[in-house]
Design a protein around this motif. Structure first.
Motif, PDB file in Angstrom:
ATOM      1  N   CYS A 256      -7.146   0.393  -6.954  1.00  0.00           N
ATOM      2  CA  CYS A 256      -5.861   0.292  -6.243  1.00  0.00           C
ATOM      3  C   CYS A 256      -4.695   0.196  -7.239  1.00  0.00           C
ATOM      4  O   CYS A 256      -4.612  -0.757  -8.013  1.00  0.00           O
ATOM      5  CB  CYS A 256      -5.865  -0.934  -5.326  1.00  0.00           C
ATOM      6  SG  CYS A 256      -4.291  -1.120  -4.460  1.00  0.00           S
ATOM      7  N   PRO A 257      -3.758   1.174  -7.212  1.00  0.00           N
ATOM      8  CA  PRO A 257      -2.669   1.154  -8.201  1.00  0.00           C
ATOM      9  C   PRO A 257      -1.674   0.019  -7.990  1.00  0.00           C
ATOM     10  O   PRO A 257      -0.950  -0.342  -8.913  1.00  0.00           O
ATOM     11  CB  PRO A 257      -1.995   2.524  -8.014  1.00  0.00           C
ATOM     12  CG  PRO A 257      -2.371   2.970  -6.646  1.00  0.00           C
ATOM     13  CD  PRO A 257      -3.696   2.352  -6.334  1.00  0.00           C
ATOM     14  N   VAL A 258      -1.629  -0.543  -6.760  1.00  0.00           N
ATOM     15  CA  VAL A 258      -0.669  -1.630  -6.538  1.00  0.00           C
ATOM     16  C   VAL A 258      -1.378  -2.998  -6.490  1.00  0.00           C
ATOM     17  O   VAL A 258      -0.801  -3.993  -6.057  1.00  0.00           O
ATOM     18  CB  VAL A 258       0.181  -1.388  -5.265  1.00  0.00           C
ATOM     19  CG1 VAL A 258       1.046  -0.151  -5.424  1.00  0.00           C
ATOM     20  CG2 VAL A 258      -0.688  -1.271  -4.021  1.00  0.00           C
TER      21      VAL A 258
ATOM     22  N   CYS B 107      -8.783   4.177  -2.591  1.00  0.00           N
ATOM     23  CA  CYS B 107      -9.809   3.206  -2.182  1.00  0.00           C
ATOM     24  C   CYS B 107     -10.805   3.851  -1.207  1.00  0.00           C
ATOM     25  O   CYS B 107     -12.007   3.564  -1.254  1.00  0.00           O
ATOM     26  CB  CYS B 107      -9.175   1.963  -1.576  1.00  0.00           C
ATOM     27  SG  CYS B 107      -8.084   2.294  -0.192  1.00  0.00           S
TER      28      CYS B 107
ATOM     29  N   ILE C 153      -3.803  -4.524  -4.804  1.00  0.00           N
ATOM     30  CA  ILE C 153      -4.049  -5.330  -3.590  1.00  0.00           C
ATOM     31  C   ILE C 153      -5.438  -5.972  -3.716  1.00  0.00           C
ATOM     32  O   ILE C 153      -6.421  -5.263  -3.972  1.00  0.00           O
ATOM     33  CB  ILE C 153      -3.963  -4.455  -2.313  1.00  0.00           C
ATOM     34  CG1 ILE C 153      -2.533  -3.902  -2.181  1.00  0.00           C
ATOM     35  CG2 ILE C 153      -4.358  -5.250  -1.065  1.00  0.00           C
ATOM     36  CD1 ILE C 153      -2.346  -2.918  -1.044  1.00  0.00           C
TER      37      ILE C 153
ATOM     38  N   CYS D 250       0.835  -1.211   0.000  1.00  0.00           N
ATOM     39  CA  CYS D 250       0.000   0.000   0.000  1.00  0.00           C
ATOM     40  C   CYS D 250       0.871   1.263   0.000  1.00  0.00           C
ATOM     41  O   CYS D 250       1.797   1.386   0.803  1.00  0.00           O
ATOM     42  CB  CYS D 250      -0.897  -0.027   1.226  1.00  0.00           C
ATOM     43  SG  CYS D 250      -1.854   1.474   1.437  1.00  0.00           S
ATOM     44  N   ILE D 251       0.570   2.193  -0.904  1.00  0.00           N
ATOM     45  CA  ILE D 251       1.349   3.446  -0.964  1.00  0.00           C
ATOM     46  C   ILE D 251       0.555   4.603  -0.341  1.00  0.00           C
ATOM     47  O   ILE D 251       0.892   5.762  -0.521  1.00  0.00           O
ATOM     48  CB  ILE D 251       1.749   3.774  -2.419  1.00  0.00           C
ATOM     49  CG1 ILE D 251       0.493   3.823  -3.311  1.00  0.00           C
ATOM     50  CG2 ILE D 251       2.787   2.805  -2.948  1.00  0.00           C
ATOM     51  CD1 ILE D 251       0.723   4.407  -4.683  1.00  0.00           C
ATOM     52  N   LYS D 252      -0.541   4.258   0.342  1.00  0.00           N
ATOM     53  CA  LYS D 252      -1.367   5.256   1.061  1.00  0.00           C
ATOM     54  C   LYS D 252      -1.872   6.365   0.137  1.00  0.00           C
ATOM     55  O   LYS D 252      -1.888   7.533   0.515  1.00  0.00           O
ATOM     56  CB  LYS D 252      -0.587   5.886   2.233  1.00  0.00           C
ATOM     57  CG  LYS D 252       0.068   4.887   3.185  1.00  0.00           C
ATOM     58  CD  LYS D 252      -0.924   4.393   4.215  1.00  0.00           C
ATOM     59  CE  LYS D 252      -0.284   3.576   5.308  1.00  0.00           C
ATOM     60  NZ  LYS D 252       0.326   2.317   4.958  1.00  0.00           N
ATOM     61  N   CYS D 253      -2.263   5.999  -1.064  1.00  0.00           N
ATOM     62  CA  CYS D 253      -2.743   7.018  -2.004  1.00  0.00           C
ATOM     63  C   CYS D 253      -4.154   7.497  -1.659  1.00  0.00           C
ATOM     64  O   CYS D 253      -4.585   8.556  -2.093  1.00  0.00           O
ATOM     65  CB  CYS D 253      -2.720   6.473  -3.431  1.00  0.00           C
ATOM     66  SG  CYS D 253      -3.899   5.130  -3.686  1.00  0.00           S
ATOM     67  N   GLY D 254      -4.919   6.673  -0.928  1.00  0.00           N
ATOM     68  CA  GLY D 254      -6.259   7.068  -0.499  1.00  0.00           C
ATOM     69  C   GLY D 254      -7.357   6.874  -1.535  1.00  0.00           C
ATOM     70  O   GLY D 254      -8.528   7.173  -1.273  1.00  0.00           O
TER      71      GLY D 254
ATOM     72  N   LEU E 257      -8.336   0.043   2.915  1.00  0.00           N
ATOM     73  CA  LEU E 257      -6.937  -0.346   3.147  1.00  0.00           C
ATOM     74  C   LEU E 257      -6.755  -0.923   4.546  1.00  0.00           C
ATOM     75  O   LEU E 257      -5.999  -1.873   4.748  1.00  0.00           O
ATOM     76  CB  LEU E 257      -5.989   0.838   2.886  1.00  0.00           C
ATOM     77  CG  LEU E 257      -5.938   1.999   3.868  1.00  0.00           C
ATOM     78  CD1 LEU E 257      -4.745   2.877   3.573  1.00  0.00           C
ATOM     79  CD2 LEU E 257      -7.193   2.819   3.848  1.00  0.00           C
TER      80      LEU E 257
ATOM     81  N   MET F  29      -8.147  -6.494  -2.295  1.00  0.00           N
ATOM     82  CA  MET F  29      -8.815  -6.146  -1.037  1.00  0.00           C
ATOM     83  C   MET F  29     -10.089  -6.937  -0.793  1.00  0.00           C
ATOM     84  O   MET F  29     -10.375  -7.340   0.332  1.00  0.00           O
ATOM     85  CB  MET F  29      -9.104  -4.640  -1.011  1.00  0.00           C
ATOM     86  CG  MET F  29      -7.899  -3.841  -0.578  1.00  0.00           C
ATOM     87  SD  MET F  29      -8.174  -2.073  -0.648  1.00  0.00           S
ATOM     88  CE  MET F  29      -7.707  -1.728  -2.317  1.00  0.00           C
TER      89      MET F  29
HETATM   90  S1  SF4 Z   1      -5.824   2.238  -3.203  1.00  0.00           S
HETATM   91 FE1  SF4 Z   1      -4.358   0.635  -2.728  1.00  0.00          FE
HETATM   92  S2  SF4 Z   1      -2.414   1.730  -2.503  1.00  0.00           S
HETATM   93 FE2  SF4 Z   1      -4.048   3.280  -2.406  1.00  0.00          FE
HETATM   94  S3  SF4 Z   1      -4.477   3.523  -0.188  1.00  0.00           S
HETATM   95 FE3  SF4 Z   1      -5.896   2.006  -0.985  1.00  0.00          FE
HETATM   96  S4  SF4 Z   1      -4.841   0.023  -0.606  1.00  0.00           S
HETATM   97 FE4  SF4 Z   1      -3.301   1.619  -0.454  1.00  0.00          FE
END
Ligand code: SF4
Ligand code: SF4
Length: 433
Positions: A409-411, A366, A413, A360-364, A377, A415
Protein backbone atom coordinates in the motif's frame (compact mmCIF):
# COMPACT_ATOMS: atom_id res chain seq x y z
CA UNK A 1 10.20 -32.68 -9.98
CA UNK A 2 7.52 -30.20 -11.02
CA UNK A 3 7.20 -26.63 -9.71
CA UNK A 4 4.11 -24.99 -8.28
CA UNK A 5 2.72 -21.73 -6.93
CA UNK A 6 -0.51 -19.71 -6.45
CA UNK A 7 -1.90 -16.44 -7.87
CA UNK A 8 -1.05 -13.16 -6.10
CA UNK A 9 1.39 -12.90 -3.22
CA UNK A 10 4.80 -11.26 -3.00
CA UNK A 11 8.13 -12.29 -4.51
CA UNK A 12 10.53 -10.54 -2.18
CA UNK A 13 14.26 -10.20 -2.79
CA UNK A 14 15.51 -11.83 0.41
CA UNK A 15 19.07 -13.07 0.37
CA UNK A 16 18.52 -15.51 3.25
CA UNK A 17 15.52 -17.33 1.74
CA UNK A 18 16.16 -21.01 1.19
CA UNK A 19 19.54 -20.93 2.95
CA UNK A 20 20.01 -23.82 5.34
CA UNK A 21 22.00 -23.34 8.51
CA UNK A 22 22.71 -25.70 11.38
CA UNK A 23 20.75 -25.17 14.61
CA UNK A 24 22.67 -23.93 17.66
CA UNK A 25 21.25 -25.09 21.00
CA UNK A 26 20.44 -22.18 23.31
CA UNK A 27 21.73 -23.10 26.82
CA UNK A 28 19.01 -23.78 29.40
CA UNK A 29 17.88 -20.69 31.32
CA UNK A 30 18.03 -20.36 35.09
CA UNK A 31 14.27 -19.78 35.24
CA UNK A 32 11.70 -21.04 32.74
CA UNK A 33 7.98 -20.21 32.53
CA UNK A 34 5.95 -22.90 30.81
CA UNK A 35 2.40 -21.93 29.76
CA UNK A 36 -0.21 -24.67 30.19
CA UNK A 37 -1.91 -23.61 26.96
CA UNK A 38 0.30 -23.64 23.88
CA UNK A 39 -2.25 -24.50 21.21
CA UNK A 40 -5.88 -23.69 20.41
CA UNK A 41 -8.27 -25.37 22.83
CA UNK A 42 -8.47 -25.70 26.57
CA UNK A 43 -5.42 -25.30 28.85
CA UNK A 44 -3.85 -28.42 30.40
CA UNK A 45 -4.83 -29.38 33.96
CA UNK A 46 -1.97 -28.75 36.41
CA UNK A 47 -0.32 -32.00 37.49
CA UNK A 48 2.41 -30.71 39.84
CA UNK A 49 2.44 -28.76 43.10
CA UNK A 50 4.45 -25.70 44.04
CA UNK A 51 7.78 -26.84 45.53
CA UNK A 52 7.86 -30.14 43.61
CA UNK A 53 11.20 -31.32 42.23
CA UNK A 54 10.99 -32.11 38.50
CA UNK A 55 13.23 -33.53 35.83
CA UNK A 56 13.28 -32.79 32.11
CA UNK A 57 10.32 -34.47 30.42
CA UNK A 58 8.26 -34.79 33.61
CA UNK A 59 4.57 -34.07 33.14
CA UNK A 60 3.45 -30.56 34.20
CA UNK A 61 0.00 -30.43 32.62
CA UNK A 62 -2.36 -33.15 31.40
CA UNK A 63 -4.66 -32.82 28.43
CA UNK A 64 -6.58 -35.04 26.05
CA UNK A 65 -5.03 -33.01 23.22
CA UNK A 66 -1.37 -32.27 23.99
CA UNK A 67 0.37 -32.55 27.37
CA UNK A 68 2.99 -30.09 28.65
CA UNK A 69 6.31 -31.08 30.23
CA UNK A 70 9.21 -29.69 32.26
CA UNK A 71 12.09 -28.57 30.03
CA UNK A 72 14.72 -28.22 32.78
CA UNK A 73 15.31 -30.13 35.99
CA UNK A 74 14.75 -28.15 39.19
CA UNK A 75 12.03 -26.89 41.52
CA UNK A 76 8.53 -25.70 40.67
CA UNK A 77 8.57 -22.18 42.14
CA UNK A 78 5.16 -20.91 41.10
CA UNK A 79 1.85 -21.94 39.60
CA UNK A 80 0.71 -18.80 37.81
CA UNK A 81 -3.03 -18.42 37.25
CA UNK A 82 -2.86 -15.59 34.72
CA UNK A 83 0.12 -15.34 32.42
CA UNK A 84 -0.04 -13.35 29.13
CA UNK A 85 -0.81 -15.84 26.33
CA UNK A 86 0.76 -15.62 22.86
CA UNK A 87 -2.63 -15.50 21.17
CA UNK A 88 -4.05 -12.89 23.54
CA UNK A 89 -5.71 -13.17 26.95
CA UNK A 90 -4.22 -14.96 29.91
CA UNK A 91 -3.27 -18.59 30.43
CA UNK A 92 -2.11 -20.59 33.45
CA UNK A 93 1.64 -21.27 33.57
CA UNK A 94 4.27 -22.98 35.68
CA UNK A 95 7.59 -21.44 36.77
CA UNK A 96 10.62 -23.68 37.32
CA UNK A 97 13.97 -22.69 38.84
CA UNK A 98 16.65 -24.82 37.21
CA UNK A 99 19.08 -26.81 39.40
CA UNK A 100 21.59 -26.64 36.56
CA UNK A 101 21.82 -30.46 36.39
CA UNK A 102 19.61 -30.98 33.32
CA UNK A 103 18.57 -34.42 34.50
CA UNK A 104 16.11 -36.30 32.32
CA UNK A 105 12.97 -37.87 33.76
CA UNK A 106 11.28 -40.95 32.43
CA UNK A 107 10.37 -41.69 28.83
CA UNK A 108 6.84 -41.77 27.43
CA UNK A 109 5.08 -45.05 28.11
CA UNK A 110 3.13 -47.25 25.71
CA UNK A 111 3.42 -48.07 22.03
CA UNK A 112 0.26 -46.68 20.40
CA UNK A 113 1.46 -43.81 18.11
CA UNK A 114 -1.65 -41.63 18.65
CA UNK A 115 -1.33 -41.94 22.41
CA UNK A 116 2.42 -41.17 22.30
CA UNK A 117 1.72 -38.07 20.18
CA UNK A 118 -0.85 -36.86 22.73
CA UNK A 119 1.22 -37.75 25.82
CA UNK A 120 4.31 -36.29 24.14
CA UNK A 121 2.50 -32.95 23.64
CA UNK A 122 3.20 -32.76 19.90
CA UNK A 123 1.70 -29.59 18.43
CA UNK A 124 1.45 -28.60 14.77
CA UNK A 125 2.02 -24.92 14.18
CA UNK A 126 0.73 -22.94 11.26
CA UNK A 127 -1.10 -19.60 11.60
CA UNK A 128 -2.39 -21.14 14.83
CA UNK A 129 -0.90 -24.01 16.81
CA UNK A 130 -3.12 -27.10 17.01
CA UNK A 131 -2.61 -30.37 18.87
CA UNK A 132 -1.42 -33.01 16.39
CA UNK A 133 -3.57 -35.61 18.16
CA UNK A 134 -6.69 -33.49 17.49
CA UNK A 135 -5.64 -32.77 13.91
CA UNK A 136 -5.09 -36.46 13.11
CA UNK A 137 -8.38 -37.37 14.81
CA UNK A 138 -10.19 -34.92 12.49
CA UNK A 139 -8.26 -36.19 9.46
CA UNK A 140 -9.28 -39.78 10.30
CA UNK A 141 -12.93 -38.76 10.76
CA UNK A 142 -12.86 -37.06 7.35
CA UNK A 143 -11.07 -40.09 5.77
CA UNK A 144 -8.37 -37.94 4.17
CA UNK A 145 -6.56 -39.48 1.22
CA UNK A 146 -3.44 -37.30 1.00
CA UNK A 147 -0.85 -35.88 3.39
CA UNK A 148 0.95 -32.63 2.58
CA UNK A 149 4.17 -31.86 4.45
CA UNK A 150 4.66 -28.12 4.73
CA UNK A 151 8.39 -27.41 4.45
CA UNK A 152 7.98 -23.84 3.19
CA UNK A 153 9.24 -21.23 5.62
CA UNK A 154 6.51 -19.13 7.16
CA UNK A 155 7.87 -15.71 6.16
CA UNK A 156 10.73 -14.11 4.24
CA UNK A 157 14.00 -14.34 6.25
CA UNK A 158 12.77 -17.33 8.26
CA UNK A 159 14.89 -20.34 7.31
CA UNK A 160 14.13 -22.95 9.96
CA UNK A 161 11.92 -25.28 7.88
CA UNK A 162 14.37 -25.55 4.98
CA UNK A 163 17.13 -26.18 7.54
CA UNK A 164 15.19 -28.90 9.43
CA UNK A 165 14.81 -30.79 6.17
CA UNK A 166 18.44 -30.31 5.21
CA UNK A 167 19.70 -31.38 8.66
CA UNK A 168 17.18 -34.01 9.77
CA UNK A 169 15.70 -35.55 6.63
CA UNK A 170 15.84 -39.11 8.03
CA UNK A 171 13.86 -38.21 11.17
CA UNK A 172 11.35 -36.21 9.11
CA UNK A 173 10.91 -39.17 6.74
CA UNK A 174 10.27 -41.44 9.71
CA UNK A 175 7.68 -38.98 11.09
CA UNK A 176 5.95 -38.88 7.70
CA UNK A 177 5.73 -42.68 7.65
CA UNK A 178 4.27 -42.77 11.18
CA UNK A 179 1.62 -40.14 10.34
CA UNK A 180 0.75 -41.85 7.04
CA UNK A 181 0.32 -45.16 8.85
CA UNK A 182 -1.99 -43.58 11.42
CA UNK A 183 -4.10 -42.14 8.59
CA UNK A 184 -3.89 -45.30 6.48
CA UNK A 185 -2.72 -43.41 3.39
CA UNK A 186 0.17 -43.64 0.95
CA UNK A 187 -0.16 -40.38 -1.00
CA UNK A 188 2.31 -37.83 0.33
CA UNK A 189 3.39 -34.47 -1.09
CA UNK A 190 6.36 -32.62 0.39
CA UNK A 191 6.31 -28.93 -0.57
CA UNK A 192 9.70 -27.17 -0.38
CA UNK A 193 10.76 -23.73 -1.55
CA UNK A 194 12.60 -24.22 -4.86
CA UNK A 195 15.44 -21.98 -3.67
CA UNK A 196 16.32 -24.48 -0.91
CA UNK A 197 18.36 -27.03 -2.92
CA UNK A 198 19.98 -28.61 0.15
CA UNK A 199 16.58 -29.31 1.68
CA UNK A 200 15.23 -30.74 -1.58
CA UNK A 201 18.18 -33.05 -2.12
CA UNK A 202 18.22 -34.19 1.55
CA UNK A 203 14.54 -35.20 1.65
CA UNK A 204 14.62 -36.62 -1.89
CA UNK A 205 17.58 -38.77 -0.81
CA UNK A 206 15.87 -39.91 2.40
CA UNK A 207 12.68 -40.82 0.48
CA UNK A 208 14.43 -42.65 -2.35
CA UNK A 209 16.54 -44.72 0.08
CA UNK A 210 13.41 -45.80 2.01
CA UNK A 211 12.45 -49.35 1.05
CA UNK A 212 8.87 -49.17 2.26
CA UNK A 213 6.46 -46.71 3.87
CA UNK A 214 4.63 -43.74 2.35
CA UNK A 215 7.83 -41.70 2.16
CA UNK A 216 9.34 -44.07 -0.40
CA UNK A 217 6.77 -42.90 -2.96
CA UNK A 218 6.41 -39.27 -1.77
CA UNK A 219 6.25 -36.45 -4.32
CA UNK A 220 8.87 -33.82 -3.46
CA UNK A 221 7.71 -30.59 -5.10
CA UNK A 222 9.70 -27.36 -5.45
CA UNK A 223 7.53 -24.26 -5.00
CA UNK A 224 8.22 -20.74 -6.17
CA UNK A 225 9.67 -18.58 -3.39
CA UNK A 226 6.65 -16.39 -2.78
CA UNK A 227 4.94 -15.11 0.35
CA UNK A 228 2.59 -16.52 1.78
CA UNK A 229 3.24 -19.89 0.10
CA UNK A 230 3.33 -21.62 3.50
CA UNK A 231 -0.41 -21.04 4.10
CA UNK A 232 -2.21 -24.38 4.06
CA UNK A 233 -4.87 -23.49 1.49
CA UNK A 234 -2.28 -22.05 -0.91
CA UNK A 235 -0.02 -25.04 -0.47
CA UNK A 236 -2.86 -27.41 -1.29
CA UNK A 237 -3.72 -25.32 -4.35
CA UNK A 238 -0.08 -25.29 -5.54
CA UNK A 239 0.54 -29.01 -4.92
CA UNK A 240 -2.77 -30.67 -5.73
CA UNK A 241 -4.61 -27.98 -7.72
CA UNK A 242 -7.53 -28.24 -5.26
CA UNK A 243 -9.40 -25.32 -3.67
CA UNK A 244 -10.13 -25.36 0.05
CA UNK A 245 -13.73 -24.12 0.43
CA UNK A 246 -14.26 -20.70 2.06
CA UNK A 247 -14.46 -21.13 5.81
CA UNK A 248 -13.41 -24.79 5.49
CA UNK A 249 -10.18 -26.71 6.07
CA UNK A 250 -8.01 -28.92 3.83
CA UNK A 251 -9.57 -31.95 5.56
CA UNK A 252 -12.90 -31.02 3.89
CA UNK A 253 -11.35 -31.90 0.53
CA UNK A 254 -9.53 -35.02 1.70
CA UNK A 255 -6.12 -33.51 2.51
CA UNK A 256 -4.28 -32.82 5.76
CA UNK A 257 -1.32 -30.45 5.98
CA UNK A 258 1.35 -31.01 8.61
CA UNK A 259 4.52 -28.99 9.16
CA UNK A 260 7.97 -30.47 8.71
CA UNK A 261 8.91 -29.76 12.35
CA UNK A 262 5.80 -31.65 13.47
CA UNK A 263 6.93 -34.70 11.48
CA UNK A 264 10.30 -34.44 13.26
CA UNK A 265 8.73 -34.25 16.76
CA UNK A 266 6.33 -37.10 15.87
CA UNK A 267 9.31 -39.35 15.12
CA UNK A 268 10.93 -38.29 18.40
CA UNK A 269 7.77 -39.06 20.43
CA UNK A 270 6.99 -42.40 18.76
CA UNK A 271 10.49 -43.78 18.09
CA UNK A 272 12.45 -42.34 21.02
CA UNK A 273 9.53 -41.89 23.47
CA UNK A 274 10.62 -38.28 24.04
CA UNK A 275 8.07 -35.48 24.60
CA UNK A 276 8.21 -32.19 22.68
CA UNK A 277 10.49 -30.03 24.82
CA UNK A 278 12.01 -27.73 22.21
CA UNK A 279 11.23 -25.52 19.25
CA UNK A 280 13.25 -24.88 16.09
CA UNK A 281 13.38 -21.12 15.55
CA UNK A 282 15.00 -18.63 13.18
CA UNK A 283 16.13 -15.37 14.78
CA UNK A 284 16.36 -12.72 12.06
CA UNK A 285 16.02 -8.99 11.34
CA UNK A 286 18.39 -6.08 10.89
CA UNK A 287 19.05 -6.07 14.64
CA UNK A 288 20.65 -9.53 14.28
CA UNK A 289 22.63 -9.38 11.03
CA UNK A 290 22.43 -12.63 9.12
CA UNK A 291 19.64 -14.94 10.38
CA UNK A 292 20.50 -17.62 12.93
CA UNK A 293 18.82 -20.94 13.54
CA UNK A 294 18.44 -22.00 17.15
CA UNK A 295 16.96 -24.94 19.01
CA UNK A 296 15.30 -23.53 22.13
CA UNK A 297 13.72 -25.22 25.12
CA UNK A 298 10.07 -24.32 25.65
CA UNK A 299 9.83 -21.79 28.49
CA UNK A 300 13.14 -20.02 27.71
CA UNK A 301 12.69 -16.23 27.97
CA UNK A 302 13.00 -14.49 24.58
CA UNK A 303 15.66 -12.19 26.09
CA UNK A 304 17.92 -15.23 26.73
CA UNK A 305 17.51 -16.35 23.10
CA UNK A 306 18.44 -12.85 21.90
CA UNK A 307 21.42 -12.74 24.25
CA UNK A 308 22.61 -16.07 22.84
CA UNK A 309 22.39 -14.44 19.39
CA UNK A 310 24.65 -11.60 20.53
CA UNK A 311 21.95 -9.02 21.32
CA UNK A 312 22.79 -7.14 24.52
CA UNK A 313 20.05 -6.24 27.04
CA UNK A 314 18.88 -2.65 26.51
CA UNK A 315 19.27 -2.91 22.70
CA UNK A 316 16.24 -0.61 22.24
CA UNK A 317 15.00 -2.48 19.16
CA UNK A 318 11.53 -3.83 18.45
CA UNK A 319 11.09 -7.55 19.14
CA UNK A 320 8.54 -9.31 16.95
CA UNK A 321 7.33 -12.86 17.47
CA UNK A 322 7.03 -14.41 14.02
CA UNK A 323 8.41 -12.66 10.96
CA UNK A 324 8.47 -9.17 9.43
CA UNK A 325 5.10 -9.42 7.63
CA UNK A 326 2.87 -11.39 9.96
CA UNK A 327 4.58 -11.18 13.34
CA UNK A 328 3.35 -9.54 16.54
CA UNK A 329 5.47 -6.97 18.40
CA UNK A 330 5.98 -7.74 22.09
CA UNK A 331 6.56 -5.22 24.85
CA UNK A 332 8.64 -7.44 27.09
CA UNK A 333 11.31 -9.95 26.08
CA UNK A 334 10.69 -11.73 29.40
CA UNK A 335 7.92 -13.79 27.79
CA UNK A 336 8.93 -17.35 26.98
CA UNK A 337 9.31 -19.35 23.79
CA UNK A 338 6.34 -21.72 23.43
CA UNK A 339 5.26 -24.38 20.94
CA UNK A 340 3.50 -21.52 19.11
CA UNK A 341 6.68 -19.46 18.51
CA UNK A 342 7.41 -19.60 14.78
CA UNK A 343 10.34 -17.17 14.79
CA UNK A 344 11.85 -14.07 16.37
CA UNK A 345 12.49 -10.90 14.39
CA UNK A 346 14.48 -7.94 15.76
CA UNK A 347 14.17 -4.49 14.23
CA UNK A 348 17.04 -2.10 15.08
CA UNK A 349 16.18 0.88 17.27
CA UNK A 350 17.08 3.43 14.54
CA UNK A 351 14.77 1.73 12.01
CA UNK A 352 11.59 1.89 14.08
CA UNK A 353 9.44 4.53 12.43
CA UNK A 354 6.06 5.98 13.34
CA UNK A 355 4.24 6.81 10.12
CA UNK A 356 0.90 8.48 9.43
CA UNK A 357 -1.53 6.44 7.38
CA UNK A 358 -2.96 8.20 4.30
CA UNK A 359 -6.23 7.99 2.37
CA UNK A 360 -6.80 5.21 -0.16
CA UNK A 361 -5.96 6.37 -3.71
CA UNK A 362 -7.69 3.33 -5.29
CA UNK A 363 -4.49 2.13 -6.94
CA UNK A 364 -5.64 -1.51 -6.71
CA UNK A 365 -2.23 -2.87 -5.68
CA UNK A 366 -3.63 -4.56 -2.58
CA UNK A 367 -6.25 -6.38 -4.68
CA UNK A 368 -3.56 -7.52 -7.12
CA UNK A 369 -1.41 -9.17 -4.43
CA UNK A 370 -4.13 -10.67 -2.22
CA UNK A 371 -3.67 -14.46 -2.48
CA UNK A 372 -7.19 -15.04 -1.15
CA UNK A 373 -8.70 -12.92 -3.92
CA UNK A 374 -10.31 -10.50 -1.47
CA UNK A 375 -10.77 -6.74 -1.67
CA UNK A 376 -8.41 -5.66 1.14
CA UNK A 377 -9.24 -1.96 0.74
CA UNK A 378 -12.93 -2.70 1.25
CA UNK A 379 -12.75 -5.13 4.15
CA UNK A 380 -10.24 -3.02 6.07
CA UNK A 381 -12.28 0.12 5.35
CA UNK A 382 -15.51 -1.48 6.59
CA UNK A 383 -13.70 -2.67 9.67
CA UNK A 384 -12.21 0.79 10.31
CA UNK A 385 -15.67 2.37 10.14
CA UNK A 386 -17.19 -0.32 12.38
CA UNK A 387 -19.37 -1.75 9.55
CA UNK A 388 -18.62 -5.34 10.56
CA UNK A 389 -21.66 -6.82 8.80
CA UNK A 390 -20.42 -5.37 5.50
CA UNK A 391 -16.90 -6.59 6.21
CA UNK A 392 -18.30 -10.08 6.84
CA UNK A 393 -20.38 -9.95 3.67
CA UNK A 394 -17.15 -9.20 1.79
CA UNK A 395 -15.49 -12.29 3.24
CA UNK A 396 -13.21 -10.72 5.85
CA UNK A 397 -13.06 -14.06 7.70
CA UNK A 398 -11.22 -15.64 4.75
CA UNK A 399 -8.29 -13.25 5.20
CA UNK A 400 -5.21 -15.18 6.34
CA UNK A 401 -3.49 -12.03 7.64
CA UNK A 402 -0.51 -12.57 5.33
CA UNK A 403 0.31 -8.85 5.25
CA UNK A 404 0.81 -8.62 1.45
CA UNK A 405 -1.81 -5.85 1.08
CA UNK A 406 -0.30 -3.61 3.76
CA UNK A 407 3.21 -4.23 2.38
CA UNK A 408 2.35 -2.81 -1.07
CA UNK A 409 0.00 0.00 0.00
CA UNK A 410 1.63 3.29 -1.12
CA UNK A 411 -0.24 5.33 1.50
CA UNK A 412 0.65 2.94 4.34
CA UNK A 413 -2.86 1.98 5.47
CA UNK A 414 -2.45 -0.56 8.30
CA UNK A 415 -4.92 -2.94 6.66
CA UNK A 416 -3.99 -6.06 8.63
CA UNK A 417 -4.61 -4.31 11.96
CA UNK A 418 -8.06 -3.18 10.81
CA UNK A 419 -8.84 -6.64 9.43
CA UNK A 420 -7.72 -8.33 12.67
CA UNK A 421 -9.96 -5.99 14.65
CA UNK A 422 -12.91 -6.71 12.33
CA UNK A 423 -12.42 -10.48 12.57
CA UNK A 424 -12.21 -10.44 16.35
CA UNK A 425 -15.34 -8.24 16.63
CA UNK A 426 -17.30 -10.56 14.31
CA UNK A 427 -16.18 -13.66 16.22
CA UNK A 428 -17.00 -12.04 19.58
CA UNK A 429 -20.45 -11.13 18.27
CA UNK A 430 -21.03 -14.69 16.99
CA UNK A 431 -20.03 -16.27 20.29
CA UNK A 432 -22.27 -13.90 22.28
CA UNK A 433 -25.18 -15.00 20.10
S1 SF4 B 1 -3.02 -0.43 -1.94
FE1 SF4 B 1 -3.65 1.11 -0.45
S2 SF4 B 1 -4.06 2.93 -1.70
FE2 SF4 B 1 -3.98 1.17 -3.11
S3 SF4 B 1 -6.15 0.51 -3.32
FE3 SF4 B 1 -5.22 -0.70 -1.69
S4 SF4 B 1 -5.71 0.46 0.20
FE4 SF4 B 1 -6.01 1.85 -1.51
S1 SF4 C 1 -6.62 -9.10 2.74
FE1 SF4 C 1 -5.76 -10.63 4.07
S2 SF4 C 1 -5.25 -12.36 2.70
FE2 SF4 C 1 -5.53 -10.55 1.41
S3 SF4 C 1 -3.48 -9.66 1.22
FE3 SF4 C 1 -4.44 -8.62 2.95
S4 SF4 C 1 -3.77 -9.78 4.73
FE4 SF4 C 1 -3.38 -11.10 2.93
Amino acid sequence: MKSGTFPGGLSLPVSAAGVSKPFESVPPSQTVIIPLKQHIGEPCAVSVKKGAEVKMGDLLGESESAAVHATVSGKVTEIIKKFPGMSGGYVPAIGIESDGKNESGGFLEGSDPMSLIQKGGVVDSDVEAISLHDKLTLAKEKSVKALVINSVDVEPQMISRASILAENAKEVASGIDIISQILGITTVYIGVSENAPNAISAISGACSSAISGACSSAHVVGLKAKHPQSMQELLVKALLGKEVPTGGSPEDIGVTVISVETAFFTAQAVNDKKPMLERFITVAGNGIGSPKNVLVRIGTPIKDVLEHCGVAPGHGGKVIIGGPLMGTAIHSADIPVTKETTGIYLQKEGDIAEFPSGVCIKCGLCVEVCPMRLMPLLISGFSESGSYAMAEANDILSCNECGCCAYVCPVLIPMVQWIKLGKSEIRAQRSSE
